[in-house]
Design a protein around this motif. Structure first.
Motif, PDB file in Angstrom:
ATOM      1  N   GLU A 333      -6.011  -0.595  -9.103  1.00 16.02           N
ATOM      2  CA  GLU A 333      -5.593  -0.010 -10.219  1.00 16.02           C
ATOM      3  C   GLU A 333      -6.292  -0.661 -11.617  1.00 16.02           C
ATOM      4  OE1 GLU A 333      -1.542   1.118 -10.513  1.00 16.02           O
ATOM      5  OE2 GLU A 333      -1.576   2.473  -8.767  1.00 16.02           O
ATOM      6  N   ARG A 334      -6.996  -1.658 -11.314  1.00 18.33           N
ATOM      7  CA  ARG A 334      -7.578  -2.318 -12.396  1.00 18.33           C
ATOM      8  C   ARG A 334      -8.672  -1.376 -13.092  1.00 18.33           C
ATOM      9  NH1 ARG A 334      -8.666  -7.818  -9.438  1.00 18.33           N
ATOM     10  NH2 ARG A 334      -9.852  -6.366  -8.071  1.00 18.33           N
ATOM     11  N   THR A 335      -8.786  -1.727 -14.365  1.00 18.44           N
ATOM     12  CA  THR A 335      -9.907  -0.704 -14.942  1.00 18.44           C
ATOM     13  C   THR A 335     -11.393  -1.130 -14.613  1.00 18.44           C
ATOM     14  OG1 THR A 335      -9.967  -2.024 -17.040  1.00 18.44           O
ATOM     15  CG2 THR A 335      -8.581  -0.174 -16.987  1.00 18.44           C
ATOM     16  N   ASP A 354     -18.647  -3.312 -15.058  1.00 21.70           N
ATOM     17  CA  ASP A 354     -17.666  -4.273 -14.358  1.00 21.70           C
ATOM     18  C   ASP A 354     -18.309  -4.429 -12.971  1.00 21.70           C
ATOM     19  OD1 ASP A 354     -16.288  -4.482 -16.571  1.00 21.70           O
ATOM     20  OD2 ASP A 354     -14.828  -3.088 -16.192  1.00 21.70           O
ATOM     21  N   GLY A 355     -17.951  -5.782 -12.393  1.00 24.54           N
ATOM     22  CA  GLY A 355     -18.703  -5.910 -11.156  1.00 24.54           C
ATOM     23  C   GLY A 355     -17.738  -7.017 -10.464  1.00 24.54           C
ATOM     24  N   PHE A 356     -18.058  -7.165  -9.101  1.00 25.10           N
ATOM     25  CA  PHE A 356     -17.388  -8.116  -8.156  1.00 25.10           C
ATOM     26  C   PHE A 356     -18.117  -9.780  -8.513  1.00 25.10           C
ATOM     27  CE2 PHE A 356     -16.235  -4.381  -5.630  1.00 25.10           C
ATOM     28  CZ  PHE A 356     -14.985  -4.411  -6.218  1.00 25.10           C
ATOM     29  N   GLU A 365     -11.459  -5.641  -1.261  1.00 24.36           N
ATOM     30  CA  GLU A 365     -10.323  -5.870  -0.931  1.00 24.36           C
ATOM     31  C   GLU A 365      -9.531  -5.276  -2.120  1.00 24.36           C
ATOM     32  OE1 GLU A 365      -8.873  -7.038   1.837  1.00 24.36           O
ATOM     33  OE2 GLU A 365     -10.589  -7.581   2.586  1.00 24.36           O
ATOM     34  N   GLU A 366      -8.104  -5.008  -2.034  1.00 23.03           N
ATOM     35  CA  GLU A 366      -7.496  -4.450  -3.172  1.00 23.03           C
ATOM     36  C   GLU A 366      -7.488  -5.381  -4.589  1.00 23.03           C
ATOM     37  OE1 GLU A 366      -2.692  -2.864  -4.369  1.00 23.03           O
ATOM     38  OE2 GLU A 366      -3.519  -3.420  -2.105  1.00 23.03           O
ATOM     39  N   ASP A 367      -7.374  -6.644  -4.267  1.00 20.53           N
ATOM     40  CA  ASP A 367      -7.524  -7.704  -5.431  1.00 20.53           C
ATOM     41  C   ASP A 367      -8.793  -8.377  -5.283  1.00 20.53           C
ATOM     42  OD1 ASP A 367      -7.249  -9.061  -3.044  1.00 20.53           O
ATOM     43  OD2 ASP A 367      -5.648 -10.396  -3.601  1.00 20.53           O
ATOM     44  N   GLU A 368     -10.088  -7.901  -4.737  1.00 18.65           N
ATOM     45  CA  GLU A 368     -11.387  -8.308  -4.845  1.00 18.65           C
ATOM     46  C   GLU A 368     -11.613  -9.091  -6.050  1.00 18.65           C
ATOM     47  OE1 GLU A 368     -14.610  -9.598  -3.009  1.00 18.65           O
ATOM     48  OE2 GLU A 368     -13.328  -7.849  -2.230  1.00 18.65           O
TER      49      GLU A 368
END
Length: 617
Positions: A333-335, A354-356, A365-368
């Motif tokens: 649910e992060r922006t 925004d990226g990883f 993952e949910e908290d990547e």
């Protein structure tokens, strides 16, 4: 003038610049045109100018701000006096409250007016984020047409029964196309609501606005202004922006496209949220509650998406989403946002998204992981320079190892993009300006980071023209910087074809190098004309705009920033003497307010590190 002819002219200018720079780095190759002192703002800085010489300018620090004293009560005036008493010894050039009675009567001295404005803006006192107090916008759109600089009013309006603008808006003209279309971003004004009586019979007036940021464009110099409708408008109206427009009238920018779940949950909460009947309608209206959440909660209301808009004179733009760089996990649910900042005449756009941390992730993952420690030691979300092309969002950074964030600010018709990237150099994260060819296959895209003023100098490229001439700014000091003592910057011009990097302060006539200190270059058009900002000495004015005098009746002076234009001129082989260069260094070192200016400029994205699109939300 045809595109071919313009490119030939620009290429000849580029060649002349390169030759003159090789022969003597101190030779004057630009004529400086001051865009003029304004009567309403202390600071002006350049955005972009078209090939007719029309420039978009932004102004800050309004003189004679229209404080509406009738909305202040006795407790407020006591609070203002306490605020001034606690701060006047640490605020440069202001004294304690001079005339409390005149202040309460709504006729303050210039010194006391300055304190009221600071008090209204201050967030530590709560007034800057309190919807029951007047709001200060302090960013004015301006134009310089035919050597005349004047305000460009968008959606600001006058207070009822007066001819006084609210000055509560944030108005920015991003540019003016060659055929005279104005475009940019602006907000609606904050206006006092009708009196609201709560359940305890206490009366309230809320300062509200119809909408936040809206991208705009105008074909007739503001007579008719059209908006870019946001994709998502829930709980506050949404946001949109136009950052650039190409010759075909295709615009790029960004828009809200999805509500932040935390934000919407907060508003819909039946316990202490806007859905709580003990708050709405017991203590305020729903509109006031939503505005209060936006101002005071610190929650980002929306996810933001890069957009492309086909503009037309009918005011019905065709708007489409350009996509995100990554697809997050469905439970994340992060922006996640993307922004388009420039577009060339082939319809290719650049910006950032925004990226990883791991660029190879396809099933996150949910908290990547998406955060890193920036150069200031604070956690920051990764954002990566991207190109929007053929329906794809392509990362320009390549391997993310040993790198921080990056932004692409501009792209020319040949597909060369420029901006900055954070790279680890000798164990330290440094911002370096780059250029890259977006035509290369995605796996072969390479960011080239030329040498700047010195190893470890933070730098950023803001613009490139079709002759591959790049402009921007970089640090010229080496001390360990802090928010109270930032490093000074200088504008540069870089000839990509010949790998020649030049301080723009060394390209203007010797006779004015002591007068103008060019700190940033924002744009360069295909005629080689540069839009820049310089520090100069000017008469010091008080909060009411009056020139201040010393004990002998002579005008006091101070450093201010001023929008300027740099026009290519034939090399006259002028070389400044060693004495003149030394005098400039001494003068700059002795500047009392240079640090204060750098702090002010940081707020308005005049330095790379502080470029925050969140400022527009």
């Amino acid at each position: 003038m045809s595109k071919i002819v313009k490119n030939i002219i620009a290429l000849s200018i580029s060649s002349a610049l390169s030759i003159s720079t090789v022969s003597s780095v101190n030779a004057a190759t630009y004529q400086l045109v001051d865009k003029g002192e304004t009567t309403n703002q202390k600071y002006t800085y350049a955005q972009h100018q078209n090939e007719s010489g029309d420039m978009a300018i932004s102004g800050t620090s309004n003189y004679n701000f229209p404080v509406q004293f009738q909305y202040l009560d006795d407790d407020d005036f006591v609070s203002i006096q306490i605020f001034a008493a606690n701060n006047y010894q640490i605020v440069h050039e202001l004294d304690n409250i001079e005339d409390p009675d005149a202040l309460k009567a709504g006729n303050p001295t210039a010194n006391d007016l300055a304190w009221v404005i600071k008090w209204l803006q201050n967030t530590s006192t709560g007034k800057g984020i309190n919807i029951e107090y007047q709001k200060v916008g302090d960013t004015v759109a301006m134009t310089n047409i035919g050597s005349i600089t004047q305000d460009f009013t968008l959606w600001d309006t006058t207070f009822e029964g007066t001819d006084t603008l609210t000055r509560s808006t944030i108005d920015i003209i991003s540019g003016i196309t060659n055929d005279g279309m104005y475009y940019g971003t602006a907000t609606a004004p904050y206006l006092p609501s009708e009196t609201f009586t709560d359940t305890n019979d206490i009366e309230h007036i809320f300062w509200l606005r119809e909408h936040g940021l809206r991208g705009f464009y105008s074909y007739d110099q503001g007579t008719q202004i059209y908006q870019i409708p946001p994709f998502e408008t829930g709980y506050g109206g949404g946001t949109s922006s136009i950052m650039d427009v190409n010759d075909a009238g295709i615009a790029v920018g960004f828009s809200s496209y999805k509500l932040n779940q935390t934000y919407s949950d907060f508003i819909e909460n039946e316990s202490n949220g806007c859905a709580d009947p003990d708050i709405v309608p017991a203590t305020m209206t729903l509109a006031a509650c939503i505005a209060n959440v936006q101002l005071s909660s610190g929650i980002t209301p929306y996810h933001t998406m890069a957009l492309k808009a086909t503009l037309n004179p009918n005011g019905t733009p065709v708007v489409e989403q350009l996509g995100l760089l990554v697809t997050p996990h469905e439970d994340d649910e992060r922006t996640y946002s993307s922004y388009a900042l420039a577009i060339n005449n082939n319809g290719v756009a650049v910006g950032y998204a925004d990226g990883f941390y791991d660029e190879t992730v396809t099933e996150p993952e949910e908290d990547e992981r998406r955060v890193y420690y920036n150069a200031l030691g604070s956690l920051e979300n990764y954002k990566f320079a991207v190109v929007y092309k053929n329906g794809d969002v392509i990362d320009l950074t390549g391997d993310h190892a040993d790198k921080g964030s990056s932004i692409a600010y501009d792209i020319n018709d040949a597909g060369i993009a420029v901006g900055y990237i954070e790279k680890t150099v000798s164990g330290k994260l440094v911002q370096q300006f780059f250029y890259t060819d977006t035509n290369a296959p995605s796996e072969q895209i390479n960011m080239v980071t030329p040498d700047g003023f010195f190893a470890g100098s933070d730098s950023s490229a803001h613009a490139i023209n079709n002759s591959n001439i790049i402009v921007g700014e970089g640090e010229i000091e080496t001390h360990n910087e802090s928010t109270s003592n930032p490093r000074r910057t200088a504008a540069f011009v870089y000839d990509m074809n010949n790998d020649i990097f030049t301080n723009l302060n060394e390209t203007i006539p010797c006779s004015i190098r002591l007068t103008y200190d060019i700190i940033e270059a924002r744009g360069i058009n295909d005629l080689g004309v540069i839009s820049a900002t310089a520090v100069i000495k000017a008469n010091r004015r008080d909060a009411q705009g009056n020139v201040m005098l010393d004990n002998n009746g002579e005008p006091l002076t101070e450093d201010v920033v001023r929008a300027i234009s740099l026009e290519p001129t034939p090399d006259d082989s002028e070389v400044c003497s060693a004495e003149e260069e030394e005098e400039k260094v001494e003068r700059k070192g002795a500047s009392v307010s240079s640090t204060g200016l750098l702090c002010i400029m940081a707020l308005f994205s005049l330095r790379r590190r502080f470029f925050k699109v969140s400022y527009f939300k």
